[in-house]
Design a protein around this motif. Structure first.
Motif, PDB file in Angstrom:
ATOM      1  N   LEU A  34      37.931  67.233  62.444  1.00 53.28           N
ATOM      2  CA  LEU A  34      36.658  67.762  61.942  1.00 53.28           C
ATOM      3  C   LEU A  34      35.533  67.531  62.947  1.00 53.28           C
ATOM      4  CD1 LEU A  34      36.905  66.752  58.175  1.00 53.28           C
ATOM      5  CD2 LEU A  34      37.194  69.041  59.170  1.00 53.28           C
ATOM      6  N   LEU A  35      35.550  66.387  63.603  1.00 52.87           N
ATOM      7  CA  LEU A  35      34.528  66.103  64.609  1.00 52.87           C
ATOM      8  C   LEU A  35      34.690  67.024  65.829  1.00 52.87           C
ATOM      9  CD1 LEU A  35      32.065  64.393  65.163  1.00 52.87           C
ATOM     10  CD2 LEU A  35      33.558  62.679  66.195  1.00 52.87           C
ATOM     11  N   ALA A  36      35.924  67.266  66.240  1.00 43.77           N
ATOM     12  CA  ALA A  36      36.171  68.187  67.359  1.00 43.77           C
ATOM     13  C   ALA A  36      35.679  69.590  67.011  1.00 43.77           C
ATOM     14  CB  ALA A  36      37.657  68.213  67.710  1.00 43.77           C
ATOM     15  N   LEU A  37      35.929  70.023  65.781  1.00 46.67           N
ATOM     16  CA  LEU A  37      35.437  71.332  65.346  1.00 46.67           C
ATOM     17  C   LEU A  37      33.910  71.334  65.297  1.00 46.67           C
ATOM     18  CD1 LEU A  37      35.759  74.194  64.307  1.00 46.67           C
ATOM     19  CD2 LEU A  37      36.162  73.234  62.013  1.00 46.67           C
ATOM     20  N   ASP A  38      33.308  70.254  64.812  1.00 42.29           N
ATOM     21  CA  ASP A  38      31.853  70.151  64.765  1.00 42.29           C
ATOM     22  C   ASP A  38      31.256  70.285  66.168  1.00 42.29           C
ATOM     23  OD1 ASP A  38      29.325  69.510  63.351  1.00 42.29           O
ATOM     24  OD2 ASP A  38      29.414  67.664  64.545  1.00 42.29           O
ATOM     25  N   GLN A  39      31.830  69.570  67.124  1.00 40.80           N
ATOM     26  CA  GLN A  39      31.320  69.634  68.496  1.00 40.80           C
ATOM     27  C   GLN A  39      31.521  71.023  69.095  1.00 40.80           C
ATOM     28  OE1 GLN A  39      33.415  66.275  70.119  1.00 40.80           O
ATOM     29  NE2 GLN A  39      31.818  64.847  69.486  1.00 40.80           N
ATOM     30  N   ALA A  40      32.642  71.657  68.790  1.00 40.48           N
ATOM     31  CA  ALA A  40      32.880  73.015  69.269  1.00 40.48           C
ATOM     32  C   ALA A  40      31.848  73.971  68.683  1.00 40.48           C
ATOM     33  CB  ALA A  40      34.299  73.457  68.906  1.00 40.48           C
ATOM     34  N   GLU A  67      35.449  83.038  67.403  1.00 42.57           N
ATOM     35  CA  GLU A  67      35.376  84.136  66.437  1.00 42.57           C
ATOM     36  C   GLU A  67      35.775  83.662  65.029  1.00 42.57           C
ATOM     37  OE1 GLU A  67      38.146  87.982  66.015  1.00 42.57           O
ATOM     38  OE2 GLU A  67      37.196  87.771  67.979  1.00 42.57           O
ATOM     39  N   VAL A  68      36.847  82.899  64.945  1.00 44.78           N
ATOM     40  CA  VAL A  68      37.357  82.424  63.663  1.00 44.78           C
ATOM     41  C   VAL A  68      36.346  81.516  62.966  1.00 44.78           C
ATOM     42  CG1 VAL A  68      39.118  80.941  62.606  1.00 44.78           C
ATOM     43  CG2 VAL A  68      39.785  82.701  64.241  1.00 44.78           C
ATOM     44  N   PHE A  69      35.688  80.669  63.722  1.00 42.48           N
ATOM     45  CA  PHE A  69      34.765  79.708  63.130  1.00 42.48           C
ATOM     46  C   PHE A  69      33.305  80.163  63.178  1.00 42.48           C
ATOM     47  CE2 PHE A  69      38.486  77.068  64.140  1.00 42.48           C
ATOM     48  CZ  PHE A  69      38.740  76.603  62.856  1.00 42.48           C
ATOM     49  N   ALA A  70      33.063  81.439  63.456  1.00 48.86           N
ATOM     50  CA  ALA A  70      31.703  81.969  63.565  1.00 48.86           C
ATOM     51  C   ALA A  70      30.911  81.786  62.271  1.00 48.86           C
ATOM     52  CB  ALA A  70      31.727  83.438  63.968  1.00 48.86           C
ATOM     53  N   ASP A  71      31.536  82.018  61.129  1.00 49.94           N
ATOM     54  CA  ASP A  71      30.823  81.893  59.863  1.00 49.94           C
ATOM     55  C   ASP A  71      30.387  80.447  59.622  1.00 49.94           C
ATOM     56  OD1 ASP A  71      29.820  83.008  57.352  1.00 49.94           O
ATOM     57  OD2 ASP A  71      31.392  81.799  56.415  1.00 49.94           O
ATOM     58  N   LEU A  72      31.279  79.516  59.876  1.00 50.85           N
ATOM     59  CA  LEU A  72      30.949  78.100  59.716  1.00 50.85           C
ATOM     60  C   LEU A  72      29.829  77.703  60.687  1.00 50.85           C
ATOM     61  CD1 LEU A  72      31.900  75.629  58.060  1.00 50.85           C
ATOM     62  CD2 LEU A  72      33.437  75.097  59.950  1.00 50.85           C
ATOM     63  N   ARG A  73      29.897  78.228  61.901  1.00 49.14           N
ATOM     64  CA  ARG A  73      28.866  77.945  62.900  1.00 49.14           C
ATOM     65  C   ARG A  73      27.513  78.521  62.456  1.00 49.14           C
ATOM     66  NH1 ARG A  73      31.507  79.921  66.769  1.00 49.14           N
ATOM     67  NH2 ARG A  73      30.482  81.919  66.926  1.00 49.14           N
ATOM     68  N   ARG A  74      27.532  79.740  61.911  1.00 49.58           N
ATOM     69  CA  ARG A  74      26.292  80.377  61.436  1.00 49.58           C
ATOM     70  C   ARG A  74      25.664  79.585  60.289  1.00 49.58           C
ATOM     71  NH1 ARG A  74      28.868  85.197  62.724  1.00 49.58           N
ATOM     72  NH2 ARG A  74      29.913  85.318  60.720  1.00 49.58           N
ATOM     73  N   GLN A  75      26.493  78.911  59.490  1.00 51.32           N
ATOM     74  CA  GLN A  75      25.976  78.105  58.381  1.00 51.32           C
ATOM     75  C   GLN A  75      25.302  76.826  58.879  1.00 51.32           C
ATOM     76  OE1 GLN A  75      28.622  77.462  54.985  1.00 51.32           O
ATOM     77  NE2 GLN A  75      29.918  79.089  55.811  1.00 51.32           N
ATOM     78  N   ASN A  76      25.479  76.539  60.172  1.00 54.01           N
ATOM     79  CA  ASN A  76      24.850  75.364  60.775  1.00 54.01           C
ATOM     80  C   ASN A  76      25.264  74.074  60.073  1.00 54.01           C
ATOM     81  OD1 ASN A  76      23.412  74.803  63.033  1.00 54.01           O
ATOM     82  ND2 ASN A  76      21.403  75.047  62.089  1.00 54.01           N
ATOM     83  N   VAL A  77      26.534  73.955  59.750  1.00 51.19           N
ATOM     84  CA  VAL A  77      27.053  72.782  59.051  1.00 51.19           C
ATOM     85  C   VAL A  77      27.215  71.639  60.049  1.00 51.19           C
ATOM     86  CG1 VAL A  77      28.984  71.854  57.713  1.00 51.19           C
ATOM     87  CG2 VAL A  77      28.250  74.225  57.377  1.00 51.19           C
ATOM     88  N   ASP A  78      26.563  70.514  59.769  1.00 52.72           N
ATOM     89  CA  ASP A  78      26.708  69.329  60.606  1.00 52.72           C
ATOM     90  C   ASP A  78      27.840  68.485  60.026  1.00 52.72           C
ATOM     91  OD1 ASP A  78      26.561  67.064  62.138  1.00 52.72           O
ATOM     92  OD2 ASP A  78      24.492  66.594  61.627  1.00 52.72           O
ATOM     93  N   MET A  79      28.984  68.513  60.682  1.00 49.96           N
ATOM     94  CA  MET A  79      30.157  67.802  60.183  1.00 49.96           C
ATOM     95  C   MET A  79      30.250  66.381  60.707  1.00 49.96           C
ATOM     96  SD  MET A  79      33.059  70.756  60.117  1.00 49.96           S
ATOM     97  CE  MET A  79      32.644  71.580  61.642  1.00 49.96           C
ATOM     98  N   SER A  80      29.287  65.945  61.512  1.00 49.12           N
ATOM     99  CA  SER A  80      29.365  64.588  62.057  1.00 49.12           C
ATOM    100  C   SER A  80      29.321  63.533  60.957  1.00 49.12           C
ATOM    101  CB  SER A  80      28.259  64.346  63.082  1.00 49.12           C
ATOM    102  OG  SER A  80      26.982  64.476  62.490  1.00 49.12           O
ATOM    103  N   VAL A 103      47.211  67.867  55.473  1.00 45.62           N
ATOM    104  CA  VAL A 103      46.167  67.294  54.641  1.00 45.62           C
ATOM    105  C   VAL A 103      45.332  68.442  54.085  1.00 45.62           C
ATOM    106  CG1 VAL A 103      46.036  65.134  55.956  1.00 45.62           C
ATOM    107  CG2 VAL A 103      44.452  66.984  56.476  1.00 45.62           C
ATOM    108  N   ALA A 104      44.800  68.226  52.910  1.00 46.69           N
ATOM    109  CA  ALA A 104      43.866  69.168  52.293  1.00 46.69           C
ATOM    110  C   ALA A 104      42.917  68.346  51.446  1.00 46.69           C
ATOM    111  CB  ALA A 104      44.616  70.182  51.431  1.00 46.69           C
ATOM    112  N   GLY A 105      41.677  68.768  51.399  1.00 43.44           N
ATOM    113  CA  GLY A 105      40.734  68.021  50.587  1.00 43.44           C
ATOM    114  C   GLY A 105      39.308  68.441  50.841  1.00 43.44           C
ATOM    115  N   ALA A 106      38.412  67.505  50.552  1.00 44.56           N
ATOM    116  CA  ALA A 106      36.982  67.788  50.653  1.00 44.56           C
ATOM    117  C   ALA A 106      36.233  66.529  51.057  1.00 44.56           C
ATOM    118  CB  ALA A 106      36.466  68.286  49.307  1.00 44.56           C
ATOM    119  N   VAL A 107      35.032  66.745  51.558  1.00 44.79           N
ATOM    120  CA  VAL A 107      34.139  65.637  51.905  1.00 44.79           C
ATOM    121  C   VAL A 107      32.709  66.104  51.626  1.00 44.79           C
ATOM    122  CG1 VAL A 107      34.034  66.286  54.360  1.00 44.79           C
ATOM    123  CG2 VAL A 107      33.495  63.961  53.675  1.00 44.79           C
ATOM    124  N   PRO A 108      31.911  65.269  50.946  1.00 45.06           N
ATOM    125  CA  PRO A 108      30.524  65.659  50.660  1.00 45.06           C
ATOM    126  C   PRO A 108      29.674  65.562  51.929  1.00 45.06           C
ATOM    127  CG  PRO A 108      30.936  63.434  49.859  1.00 45.06           C
ATOM    128  CD  PRO A 108      32.245  63.955  50.380  1.00 45.06           C
TER     129      PRO A 108
END
Length: 141
Positions: A34-40, A67-80, A103-108
């Motif tokens: 998740l952190l690697a995706l956040d930094q990307a 391209e795949v993560f464009a929507d998540l990037r546009r949402q400006n989600v800080d996953m750190s 793994v599957a799940g969620a984090v607030p």
């Protein structure tokens, strides 16, 4: 929904629960991915995320990952903040019949909840990202 993987992120098939040490490893791997995706997402550079992947995941170019993560990037989600928040797994992490750790799940994350499905393949003695799906949604009051 943002994510990649050759069917890698479907719900975990029935598999035995992981031992405590393996559960800890699953938490570390999940936070790391998740952190690697956040930094990307923050840098627009998906090469490191790609390089953390398995040989199967390498079939995706950095441009495809962007391209795949464009929507998540546009949402400006800080996953750190996933580093400090408790991860909720559902179902519990397990190795499936194909040998993939899933793994599957969620984090607030403040006013949002981050949902994830990640699979890793064991290659050269290490778990490598096989597939990853991550979405974020607003929490309901």
């Amino acid at each position: 929904m943002s994510g990649l993987g050759g069917g890698a992120c479907a719900a975990a098939q029935a598999a035995p629960s992981l031992a405590s040490a393996q559960q800890t490893e699953a938490v570390i791997l999940t936070r790391s991915a998740l952190l690697a995706l956040d930094q990307a997402n923050k840098t627009g550079n998906y090469t490191v995320l790609r390089d953390l992947g398995s040989s199967t995941f390498h079939a995706n170019s950095a441009a495809k990952l962007s391209e795949v993560f464009a929507d998540l990037r546009r949402q400006n989600v800080d996953m750190s903040a996933t580093l400090a928040q408790p991860l909720s797994f559902n179902p519990q992490p397990a190795v499936d019949a194909k040998g993939l750790l899933r793994v599957a799940g969620a984090v607030p994350l403040g006013a949002r909840v981050l949902y994830f499905q990640i699979a890793w393949a064991r290659e050269a003695g290490a778990w490598r990202i096989y597939g990853i799906v991550v979405t974020a949604s607003e929490t309901t009051p």
